[in-house]
Design a protein around this motif. Structure first.
Motif, PDB file in Angstrom:
ATOM      1  N   SER A 297      52.367 -97.597  76.936  1.00  0.00           N
ATOM      2  CA  SER A 297      51.539 -98.437  76.100  1.00  0.00           C
ATOM      3  C   SER A 297      50.936 -99.504  77.007  1.00  0.00           C
ATOM      4  N   PRO A 298      49.806-100.115  76.667  1.00  0.00           N
ATOM      5  CA  PRO A 298      49.220-101.161  77.508  1.00  0.00           C
ATOM      6  C   PRO A 298      50.215-102.285  77.787  1.00  0.00           C
ATOM      7  N   GLN A 299      50.194-102.785  79.028  1.00  0.00           N
ATOM      8  CA  GLN A 299      51.122-103.837  79.435  1.00  0.00           C
ATOM      9  C   GLN A 299      50.440-105.163  79.741  1.00  0.00           C
ATOM     10  N   ILE A 300      49.175-105.113  80.157  1.00  0.00           N
ATOM     11  CA  ILE A 300      48.463-106.317  80.577  1.00  0.00           C
ATOM     12  C   ILE A 300      47.119-106.374  79.844  1.00  0.00           C
ATOM     13  N   ALA A 301      46.826-107.523  79.239  1.00  0.00           N
ATOM     14  CA  ALA A 301      45.583-107.683  78.484  1.00  0.00           C
ATOM     15  C   ALA A 301      44.376-107.714  79.413  1.00  0.00           C
ATOM     16  N   GLY A 302      43.247-107.190  78.933  1.00  0.00           N
ATOM     17  CA  GLY A 302      42.020-107.222  79.719  1.00  0.00           C
ATOM     18  C   GLY A 302      41.093-106.094  79.302  1.00  0.00           C
ATOM     19  N   LYS A 303      40.007-105.927  80.060  1.00  0.00           N
ATOM     20  CA  LYS A 303      39.038-104.861  79.825  1.00  0.00           C
ATOM     21  C   LYS A 303      39.299-103.760  80.836  1.00  0.00           C
ATOM     22  N   TYR A 304      39.402-102.517  80.360  1.00  0.00           N
ATOM     23  CA  TYR A 304      39.662-101.352  81.197  1.00  0.00           C
ATOM     24  C   TYR A 304      38.533-100.340  81.008  1.00  0.00           C
ATOM     25  N   ASN A 305      38.141 -99.675  82.092  1.00  0.00           N
ATOM     26  CA  ASN A 305      37.237 -98.547  81.954  1.00  0.00           C
ATOM     27  C   ASN A 305      37.954 -97.241  82.269  1.00  0.00           C
ATOM     28  N   LEU A 306      37.593 -96.238  81.506  1.00  0.00           N
ATOM     29  CA  LEU A 306      38.204 -94.916  81.597  1.00  0.00           C
ATOM     30  C   LEU A 306      37.080 -93.896  81.499  1.00  0.00           C
ATOM     31  N   ALA A 307      37.113 -92.857  82.324  1.00  0.00           N
ATOM     32  CA  ALA A 307      36.081 -91.825  82.275  1.00  0.00           C
ATOM     33  C   ALA A 307      36.726 -90.459  82.092  1.00  0.00           C
ATOM     34  N   PHE A 308      35.993 -89.564  81.447  1.00  0.00           N
ATOM     35  CA  PHE A 308      36.474 -88.197  81.279  1.00  0.00           C
ATOM     36  C   PHE A 308      35.296 -87.239  81.217  1.00  0.00           C
ATOM     37  N   ILE A 309      35.598 -85.972  81.464  1.00  0.00           N
ATOM     38  CA  ILE A 309      34.612 -84.897  81.391  1.00  0.00           C
ATOM     39  C   ILE A 309      34.890 -84.057  80.156  1.00  0.00           C
ATOM     40  N   VAL A 310      33.830 -83.744  79.422  1.00  0.00           N
ATOM     41  CA  VAL A 310      33.895 -82.744  78.356  1.00  0.00           C
ATOM     42  C   VAL A 310      33.252 -81.470  78.895  1.00  0.00           C
ATOM     43  N   ILE A 311      34.003 -80.385  78.926  1.00  0.00           N
ATOM     44  CA  ILE A 311      33.521 -79.109  79.456  1.00  0.00           C
ATOM     45  C   ILE A 311      33.211 -78.166  78.296  1.00  0.00           C
ATOM     46  N   SER A 312      32.000 -77.620  78.285  1.00  0.00           N
ATOM     47  CA  SER A 312      31.602 -76.642  77.275  1.00  0.00           C
ATOM     48  C   SER A 312      31.821 -75.235  77.820  1.00  0.00           C
ATOM     49  N   TRP A 313      32.450 -74.379  76.997  1.00  0.00           N
ATOM     50  CA  TRP A 313      32.758 -73.004  77.385  1.00  0.00           C
ATOM     51  C   TRP A 313      32.074 -72.041  76.414  1.00  0.00           C
ATOM     52  N   ARG A 314      31.476 -70.978  76.974  1.00  0.00           N
ATOM     53  CA  ARG A 314      30.902 -69.917  76.134  1.00  0.00           C
ATOM     54  C   ARG A 314      31.335 -68.561  76.688  1.00  0.00           C
ATOM     55  N   ASN A 315      31.960 -67.788  75.831  1.00  0.00           N
ATOM     56  CA  ASN A 315      32.491 -66.480  76.227  1.00  0.00           C
ATOM     57  C   ASN A 315      33.436 -66.599  77.414  1.00  0.00           C
ATOM     58  N   GLY A 316      34.238 -67.668  77.409  1.00  0.00           N
ATOM     59  CA  GLY A 316      35.236 -67.867  78.449  1.00  0.00           C
ATOM     60  C   GLY A 316      34.704 -68.406  79.764  1.00  0.00           C
ATOM     61  N   VAL A 317      33.418 -68.777  79.800  1.00  0.00           N
ATOM     62  CA  VAL A 317      32.800 -69.263  81.032  1.00  0.00           C
ATOM     63  C   VAL A 317      32.366 -70.719  80.838  1.00  0.00           C
ATOM     64  N   PRO A 318      32.728 -71.643  81.750  1.00  0.00           N
ATOM     65  CA  PRO A 318      32.262 -73.030  81.627  1.00  0.00           C
ATOM     66  C   PRO A 318      30.775 -73.128  81.938  1.00  0.00           C
ATOM     67  N   ILE A 319      30.013 -73.765  81.050  1.00  0.00           N
ATOM     68  CA  ILE A 319      28.561 -73.819  81.240  1.00  0.00           C
ATOM     69  C   ILE A 319      28.039 -75.242  81.448  1.00  0.00           C
ATOM     70  N   ASP A 320      28.686 -76.247  80.854  1.00  0.00           N
ATOM     71  CA  ASP A 320      28.207 -77.624  80.959  1.00  0.00           C
ATOM     72  C   ASP A 320      29.372 -78.579  81.161  1.00  0.00           C
ATOM     73  N   THR A 321      29.085 -79.735  81.774  1.00  0.00           N
ATOM     74  CA  THR A 321      30.052 -80.833  81.802  1.00  0.00           C
ATOM     75  C   THR A 321      29.320 -82.128  81.471  1.00  0.00           C
ATOM     76  N   THR A 322      29.903 -82.897  80.586  1.00  0.00           N
ATOM     77  CA  THR A 322      29.358 -84.195  80.199  1.00  0.00           C
ATOM     78  C   THR A 322      30.362 -85.276  80.578  1.00  0.00           C
ATOM     79  N   ILE A 323      29.927 -86.265  81.332  1.00  0.00           N
ATOM     80  CA  ILE A 323      30.787 -87.403  81.666  1.00  0.00           C
ATOM     81  C   ILE A 323      30.561 -88.524  80.660  1.00  0.00           C
ATOM     82  N   ARG A 324      31.634 -89.012  80.068  1.00  0.00           N
ATOM     83  CA  ARG A 324      31.578 -90.252  79.297  1.00  0.00           C
ATOM     84  C   ARG A 324      32.418 -91.309  80.013  1.00  0.00           C
ATOM     85  N   ASP A 325      31.806 -92.462  80.205  1.00  0.00           N
ATOM     86  CA  ASP A 325      32.491 -93.624  80.772  1.00  0.00           C
ATOM     87  C   ASP A 325      32.704 -94.595  79.617  1.00  0.00           C
TER      88      ASP A 325
END
Length: 255
Positions: A223-251
């Motif tokens: 769980s969070p231990q220290i107060a403040g502003k944090y940034n976190l990024a992740f990739i969303v990968i789109s798959w079609r017929n078992g093949v990855p076709i796109d990646t979207t980064i959200r920050d």
């Protein structure tokens, strides 16, 4: 005296150029023709950073071309959500010469100040960068392709010592399968932000754990231990017929 005034305002120029600004964002792509897409850059910015407010951003298409793109929501001014948050959409259309996979990106000079896990104590001079890697499919066999919409806003609140859960609520209009993966936020193509710590590395210990479910997209911070502003990024990968076709980064940002 006039010279002194001029020098005073000149000395302020670097501060204005490096004003605090970006809090979160991503790029969404919609295919509207055989080789034509509509790109939407979406950002959430600090409402108080008037010196760094952008009515135009630059998008790079991954085919050697970049161009300015204007803000379209709020009569070109964005939408104020509260005293510290503005929602911005920048839309434009681009046609490629041939079908391929393209890295579509946006870089802006400034994140907000006082992010405690991005180059502390000077996060405001670190560029904000997001990208979407997009693939044109064979229309005869693969159909058209639009990247997923992330329906949950990427600004969220957490409490010290309490479990934090967030899900981007991704929806793919093509009904492609989606998977998720945490990454380090970026400041440019292939370049991560300097001096980055994942949120669980700030005040580390057995009560500070972070994970993202690769199938559901659930982010769980226990769980969070220290107060403040944090940034976190992740990739969303789109798959079609078992093949990855796109990646979207959200920050995104957690307060």
């Amino acid at each position: 005296k006039p010279l002194r005034v001029a020098l005073f305002f000149f000395s302020l120029a670097p501060a204005l150029l490096h004003a605090t600004h970006n809090r979160a964002g991503e790029i969404h792509i919609e295919q509207i023709g055989p080789l034509t897409i509509k790109a939407t850059i979406i950002t959430w910015t600090d409402e108080r950073s008037t010196a760094a407010d952008r009515d135009t951003l630059t998008i790079c298409w991954g085919d050697g071309f970049c161009q300015p793109v204007g803000r379209v929501n709020g009569n070109g001014k964005g939408v104020k959500l509260n005293d510290s948050l503005r929602y911005n959409r920048y839309e434009t259309i681009h046609t490629y010469a041939a079908p391929a996979r393209h890295r579509i990106s946006m870089t802006d000079p400034n994140r907000i100040a006082k992010i405690i896990n991005v180059n502390p104590p000077q996060s405001e001079n670190i560029p904000f960068y997001v990208e979407t890697i997009y693939t044109f499919l064979d229309p005869q066999f693969g159909g058209t392709n639009t990247t997923p919409f992330l329906l949950q806003e990427p600004i969220d609140n957490a409490c010290i010592g309490r479990p934090f859960k967030h899900n981007p609520s991704a929806y793919d209009p093509d009904l492609d399968s989606l998977s998720y993966r945490l990454i380090e936020p970026r400041q440019g193509v292939g370049s991560v932000v300097p001096n980055y710590s994942y949120p669980n590395e700030v005040g580390p210990g057995p009560n500070n754990l972070l994970q993202m479910d690769e199938r559901t997209g659930d982010i769980l911070w226990l769980s969070p231990q220290i107060a403040g502003k944090y940034n976190l990024a992740f990739i969303v990968i789109s798959w079609r017929n078992g093949v990855p076709i796109d990646t979207t980064i959200r920050d995104m940002q957690i307060q």
